[in-house]
Design an enzyme around this catalytic site. Structure first.
Site, PDB file in Angstrom:
ATOM      1  CB  CYS B  86      -0.985  -0.046   1.170  1.00 27.81           C
ATOM      2  SG  CYS B  86      -2.337   1.131   0.994  1.00 27.81           S
ATOM      3  CG  HIS B 203      -3.352  -3.571   3.465  1.00 26.73           C
ATOM      4  ND1 HIS B 203      -2.309  -2.905   4.052  1.00 26.73           N
ATOM      5  CD2 HIS B 203      -4.099  -2.618   2.860  1.00 26.73           C
ATOM      6  CE1 HIS B 203      -2.410  -1.606   3.827  1.00 26.73           C
ATOM      7  NE2 HIS B 203      -3.493  -1.406   3.103  1.00 26.73           N
ATOM      8  CD  GLU B 205      -0.471  -5.391   5.878  1.00 24.35           C
ATOM      9  OE1 GLU B 205      -0.479  -5.962   4.768  1.00 24.35           O
ATOM     10  OE2 GLU B 205      -0.837  -4.215   6.018  1.00 24.35           O
TER      11      GLU B 205
END
Lengths: 81, 241
Positions: B86, B203, B205
């Site tokens: 990002c 994302h 994560e």
């Protein structure tokens, strides 16, 4: 000395913000505004001996930071005030 | 295996990344402040998401000049794996470590939703355990994720197989309907010429545990661990940098 830097998206790059502003103007009845391109304006107070020196400094910082050459171009104006 | 998570002023996915690699993956993790130049002996560098420097000027435009970025560039040049997520992707673009730039999303809205990605290439350290065409469901959260590159650059990315992730439908079909932000060619993630630097807008994560709605992102981090385990020499080279 003042150096004014106008940063705009290159003509080949789509500008979703400018398009939205144009559409809003059309909604308000301003059909004569055929297009809008949105950009950024920077006013630099520079320490420089000559207008040429001020312009060169403004160009250097525009290349380095103010504009992203992948999508943007810029124009510089130099003046005493 | 140690991950460095770089922290810029305004990073806000740094703790998500740290949690994913340390507590879910079970690797070592260390935060590295953007003014530091020591990558803490990292094997992998993560540039996390967020709003570095408030997204002022352009996303990532100021963070790219942080002292840590020279170390990240040297680490990458020595073959070390770097992933920008990002805002981290935006910083890599501004730094010139990946080609192209981000424009405002075509619908102008900040988008916060889950999307589907098709994995296009498995020959990067971050997709090594994926299968080609695999569909990952990951969250996005960005206002400037509309990937742009000049026509010649875009053609080179495609010809060299450097588009790693594309926005797609749940069935993996790439179409405009599955493109949330207007990115050219539905591009969600790319890599550099050497393939060790990867940037993506979604994302992974934030999608490493079922409790978070998807665990599809874990494969990205598992991939780099497996990839490095198979390349002991590369680690040594990267360490020396």
């Amino acid at each position: 000395m003042k150096a004014r830097v106008f940063v705009t998206l290159k003509p080949s790059v789509f500008d979703p913000q400018g398009r939205t502003v144009a559409e809003a103007l059309h909604t308000l009845g301003y059909d004569a505004v055929e297009g809008v391109r949105q950009g950024k304006y920077f006013e630099l107070d520079v320490r420089a001996g000559t207008p040429g020196e001020a312009r060169a400094l403004a160009a250097e910082v525009a290349d380095k930071l103010l504009a992203n050459p992948v999508i943007e171009s810029y124009r510089i104006e130099v003046g005493e005030v | 295996m140690r991950f460095a998570v770089v922290v810029f002023p305004g990073s806000n996915c740094d703790h998500d990344a740290y949690h994913a690699v340390k507590h879910v993956l079970g690797a070592e993790a260390a935060f590295v402040w953007h003014k530091d130049t020591d990558l803490a002996g990292a094997d992998v560098v993560i540039l996390p998401g967020g709003f570095s420097h408030g997204d002022y000027l352009r996303t990532g435009a100021i963070a790219r000049f942080s002292p840590v970025m020279a170390s990240v560039a040297a680490f990458a040049a020595a073959g070390g794996p770097v992933i920008g997520i990002c805002n981290g992707f935006q910083i890599l673009l501004e730094a010139g470590m990946l080609p192209g730039a981000m424009l405002r999303n075509r619908g102008l809205k900040f988008l916060c939703e889950h999307v589907h990605l098709r994995v296009e290439r498995t020959d990067t350290p971050f997709t090594a355990l994926c299968s080609e065409g695999q569909v990952l469901r990951l969250p996005i959260a960005h206002g400037d994720g509309n990937y742009y590159a000049a026509p010649a650059v875009l053609a080179a990315l495609e010809a060299e197989g450097r588009v790693i992730f594309r926005y797609a439908g749940p069935d993996g079909r790439v179409s405009d309907a599955g493109n949330p932000n207007g990115s050219l060619n539905n591009i969600a993630g790319i890599c550099n010429e050497a393939r060790n630097v990867v940037g993506l807008m979604p994302h992974p994560e934030r999608a490493c545990e079922a409790a978070l709605g998807s665990a599809d992102g874990l494969v990205v981090f598992r991939s780099v661990v497996a990839s490095l385990a198979g390349k002991g020499a590369l680690r040594a080279v990267a360490r020396e940098a």
